[in-house]
Design a protein around this motif. Structure first.
Motif, PDB file in Angstrom:
ATOM      1  N   GLU A   1     -27.934 -13.150 -17.136  1.00  0.00           N
ATOM      2  CA  GLU A   1     -27.771 -11.798 -17.652  1.00  0.00           C
ATOM      3  C   GLU A   1     -27.988 -10.849 -16.480  1.00  0.00           C
ATOM      4  O   GLU A   1     -29.003 -10.932 -15.780  1.00  0.00           O
ATOM      5  N   VAL A   2     -27.041  -9.953 -16.256  1.00  0.00           N
ATOM      6  CA  VAL A   2     -27.137  -8.984 -15.158  1.00  0.00           C
ATOM      7  C   VAL A   2     -27.106  -7.582 -15.764  1.00  0.00           C
ATOM      8  O   VAL A   2     -26.223  -7.247 -16.549  1.00  0.00           O
ATOM      9  N   ILE A   3     -28.091  -6.773 -15.410  1.00  0.00           N
ATOM     10  CA  ILE A   3     -28.186  -5.397 -15.891  1.00  0.00           C
ATOM     11  C   ILE A   3     -28.486  -4.509 -14.685  1.00  0.00           C
ATOM     12  O   ILE A   3     -29.333  -4.850 -13.857  1.00  0.00           O
ATOM     13  N   TYR A   4     -27.801  -3.387 -14.596  1.00  0.00           N
ATOM     14  CA  TYR A   4     -28.171  -2.405 -13.567  1.00  0.00           C
ATOM     15  C   TYR A   4     -27.715  -1.012 -13.966  1.00  0.00           C
ATOM     16  O   TYR A   4     -26.805  -0.841 -14.773  1.00  0.00           O
ATOM     17  N   LEU A   5     -28.397  -0.016 -13.399  1.00  0.00           N
ATOM     18  CA  LEU A   5     -27.935   1.357 -13.499  1.00  0.00           C
ATOM     19  C   LEU A   5     -26.932   1.578 -12.380  1.00  0.00           C
ATOM     20  O   LEU A   5     -27.051   0.995 -11.292  1.00  0.00           O
ATOM     21  N   LEU A   6     -25.949   2.421 -12.636  1.00  0.00           N
ATOM     22  CA  LEU A   6     -24.872   2.617 -11.664  1.00  0.00           C
ATOM     23  C   LEU A   6     -24.509   4.090 -11.585  1.00  0.00           C
ATOM     24  O   LEU A   6     -24.231   4.731 -12.597  1.00  0.00           O
ATOM     25  N   GLU A   7     -24.526   4.612 -10.376  1.00  0.00           N
ATOM     26  CA  GLU A   7     -24.000   5.950 -10.121  1.00  0.00           C
ATOM     27  C   GLU A   7     -22.560   5.789  -9.649  1.00  0.00           C
ATOM     28  O   GLU A   7     -22.311   5.201  -8.597  1.00  0.00           O
ATOM     29  N   ALA A   8     -21.606   6.273 -10.448  1.00  0.00           N
ATOM     30  CA  ALA A   8     -20.195   6.062 -10.127  1.00  0.00           C
ATOM     31  C   ALA A   8     -19.325   7.042 -10.903  1.00  0.00           C
ATOM     32  O   ALA A   8     -19.733   7.586 -11.934  1.00  0.00           O
ATOM     33  N   GLU A   9     -18.127   7.253 -10.398  1.00  0.00           N
ATOM     34  CA  GLU A   9     -17.152   8.092 -11.074  1.00  0.00           C
ATOM     35  C   GLU A   9     -16.480   7.314 -12.213  1.00  0.00           C
ATOM     36  O   GLU A   9     -16.447   6.083 -12.215  1.00  0.00           O
TER      37      GLU A   9
ATOM     38  N   VAL B   1     -21.146  -4.758 -21.796  1.00  0.00           N
ATOM     39  CA  VAL B   1     -21.391  -3.438 -22.375  1.00  0.00           C
ATOM     40  C   VAL B   1     -21.627  -2.472 -21.219  1.00  0.00           C
ATOM     41  O   VAL B   1     -22.515  -2.698 -20.385  1.00  0.00           O
ATOM     42  N   VAL B   2     -20.841  -1.407 -21.156  1.00  0.00           N
ATOM     43  CA  VAL B   2     -21.020  -0.374 -20.136  1.00  0.00           C
ATOM     44  C   VAL B   2     -21.185   0.949 -20.865  1.00  0.00           C
ATOM     45  O   VAL B   2     -20.266   1.408 -21.550  1.00  0.00           O
ATOM     46  N   VAL B   3     -22.362   1.553 -20.745  1.00  0.00           N
ATOM     47  CA  VAL B   3     -22.651   2.788 -21.471  1.00  0.00           C
ATOM     48  C   VAL B   3     -23.029   3.892 -20.491  1.00  0.00           C
ATOM     49  O   VAL B   3     -23.429   3.627 -19.359  1.00  0.00           O
ATOM     50  N   GLY B   4     -22.911   5.128 -20.949  1.00  0.00           N
ATOM     51  CA  GLY B   4     -23.303   6.257 -20.118  1.00  0.00           C
ATOM     52  C   GLY B   4     -22.176   7.245 -19.939  1.00  0.00           C
ATOM     53  O   GLY B   4     -21.266   7.364 -20.747  1.00  0.00           O
ATOM     54  N   GLY B   5     -22.227   7.963 -18.826  1.00  0.00           N
ATOM     55  CA  GLY B   5     -21.243   8.981 -18.522  1.00  0.00           C
ATOM     56  C   GLY B   5     -21.849  10.026 -17.617  1.00  0.00           C
ATOM     57  O   GLY B   5     -23.034   9.952 -17.232  1.00  0.00           O
ATOM     58  N   ASP B   6     -21.045  11.000 -17.200  1.00  0.00           N
ATOM     59  CA  ASP B   6     -21.508  12.061 -16.307  1.00  0.00           C
ATOM     60  C   ASP B   6     -22.082  11.506 -15.010  1.00  0.00           C
ATOM     61  O   ASP B   6     -23.065  12.019 -14.467  1.00  0.00           O
TER      62      ASP B   6
END
Length: 530
Positions: free
Chosen positions: A236-244, A263-268
């Motif tokens: 299982e791989v989980i990370y926060l990502l700053e990206a466009e 699952v990819v969640v978030g935005g902005d």
């Protein structure tokens, strides 16, 4: 008569987070016990609890400064859940809260709550690469459908809660693995607890716990069947990502090809990425190509799909770069990423020990400054019944040496002794670039100078990486050695490792060399000599 709320104000949001956390705390073990999908790893309740804990912490932080308005509290709740989301269900829950926040920041009466639940259900489905019915997604959709006619805040909250409870009881008929095990969906059960907490806040009345509590813990052979196909991915791989946004769309496609449970969640510009894969390094590299990944957590499932029992032994290692995280994970370790200037806290290490899901854990801090932090995490884990051995590794190369001799089938004490001996026999060095003028044990350095640190002390001050690295390496090998380990950061010129390998090969005929990529965030060069 209990006093009912007409709108969801900041105090109500704060209370909702606190009550949801209490509810998940009470039900965490029961939810863990019925966790069979997508992986029967017994941690859905814990992951949901940690996700809501992060949301509650973010809201509490607002109240320590001043009296926030409701919009700010709702945004903080969603953001806290996003950055603290754990596991498949926790990541989906964070998107549900984000979807609700997108509407509730404009209004917080019954009509807006109903609209927010519909937005949440849509957002969660869009975040999952391949939505499956009979999961938290079905429960979220049913909650939204049950209150789409609107009404007062209390009416909508109660309708959503009852709709979710009904949908939860229907999940075994939608997903064969649940029916075979005789349980409801664990993630959906957690969502019912969260919605029940909301009803308590707006109505002032305690809710009856869901009938799902009667479902028994399951055994692995009940959770698996021939129709389920082969065992799933190993990590299982989980990370926060700053990206466009555009980069994230490409990332979704790449990760979808690598594994499942994506699952990819978030935005902005800020995203939380969750995926199950066999190649953990490739999943992290995909994140590096898309933007800046951090808070990377890689967990080896270690056969949890074959048994509900804890595995006997695991290793938890702190690493300074994504490349090393993938390397150690492939060797079977649960990893914690040490970000530059942001070392992991004791709670993060304790969480990793829990995620390892083992009776015995070997903890490798790989940093002198983390010894006390790791000690605190180990003490807490021992209080929870986990046998933990803390090996005081002072550098990542010592941790790699220890991991190389790890044998889980050996007696625990013997394994710890062997790993400790391997770490202790590994001398270590590091190259760094001076940020300012300062006095060191090797003299005065200027900003931009290359520093060669041996066993933590500055031994060489140079002008370029290659010359300084060669000098450091010669000093270390003057005391002997059989194996040189080089860990090179992505930002370091590739020619450096090639030059050092050639130097060792030509100058020290009996010494072997092994080179690994440290990834983004690692020091320019780490050297180990065994």
């Amino acid at each position: 008569m209990p006093q009912t709320a007409q709108t969801l104000d900041a105090a109500a949001v704060r209370s909702w987070c606190a009550r949801a956390l209490d509810a998940l705390g009470r039900e965490r073990e029961e939810i863990d016990a019925i966790n069979v999908y997508p992986i029967a790893d017994g941690d859905t309740g814990t992951n949901l609890y940690l996700t809501v804990e992060s949301a509650a912490r973010a809201v509490e932080a607002l109240f320590t400064k001043d009296a926030p308005d409701a919009g700010a509290a709702i945004k903080a709740m969603a953001h806290g859940a996003l950055i603290g989301a754990r596991g498949n269900s926790g990541t989906i829950l964070s998107q549900l809260l984000r979807g609700m926040a997108s509407v509730l920041t404009d209004g917080r009466d019954g009509e807006h709550l109903a609209r927010s639940l519909a937005a949440a259900a849509r957002a969660a489905r869009e975040a999952v690469a391949h939505p499956v019915e009979g999961t938290i997604l079905s429960v979220a959709t049913a909650a939204a459908d049950a209150c789409d006619s609107g009404g007062s805040l209390v009416t909508v909250a109660r309708g959503a809660y009852e709709g979710a409870r009904t949908a939860l009881e229907a999940t075994p008929g939608q997903l064969a693995v649940l029916e075979r095990a005789g349980v409801v969906d664990a993630g959906g059960r957690g969502l019912v607890a969260v919605l029940g907490a909301l009803v308590e806040v707006v109505s002032g009345e305690a809710q009856v716990r869901p009938t799902g509590t009667a479902h028994r813990p399951i055994a692995a052979d009940e959770a698996c069947g021939p129709e389920d196909g082969p065992a799933g991915p190993a990590f299982e791989v989980i990370y926060l990502l700053e990206a466009e946004d555009a980069a994230v769309e490409r990332l979704r496609a790449r990760l979808d090809a690598l594994g499942d449970s994506l699952v990819v969640v978030g935005g902005d510009g800020l995203w939380n990425v969750h995926v199950h894969v066999d190649d953990a390094g490739a999943a992290v590299e995909a994140g590096v190509e898309a933007g800046r990944p951090y808070r990377i957590r890689i967990t080896h499932f270690s056969g949890v799909t074959e048994t509900r029992e804890r595995m006997q032994r695991a290793v938890v290692a702190v690493v300074p770069g994504e490349g090393l995280a993938g390397l150690c994970a492939e060797a079977g370790a649960t990893t914690v990423l040490a970000r530059p200037g942001e070392p992991p806290a004791a709670g993060e290490l304790l969480d990793a020990v829990r995620r390892a899901h083992a009776r015995e854990v070997v903890l490798l801090p790989n940093d002198t400054d983390l010894r006390h932090t790791a000690g605190a995490a180990a003490e807490q884990a021992r209080a929870e019944g986990i046998r933990v051995a803390l090996i005081p590794t002072r550098a990542a190369v010592q941790g790699i040496a220890a991991l190389a001799v790890h044998e889980p089938d050996r007696r625990f004490d013997e394994d710890v002794v062997a790993m400790t001996a391997a770490a202790g026999a590994t001398r270590y060095a590091e190259l760094a670039v001076a940020e300012r003028q300062s006095f060191t044990s090797a003299g005065v350095c200027q900003a931009g100078d290359v520093l060669g640190l041996i066993e933590g002390d500055v031994a060489v001050i140079g002008q370029d990486l290659t010359t300084t690295a060669r000098t450091v390496l010669d000093r270390m090998l003057s005391a002997g050695g059989e194996l040189v380990t080089l860990i090179v950061a992505d930002e370091t010129p590739p020619a450096l490792a090639t030059a050092l390998e050639r130097h060792v090969r030509e100058t020290y005929l009996a010494v072997d060399t092994a080179t690994y990529r440290g990834g983004v965030g690692a020091p320019p060069l780490l050297i180990g000599v065994e």
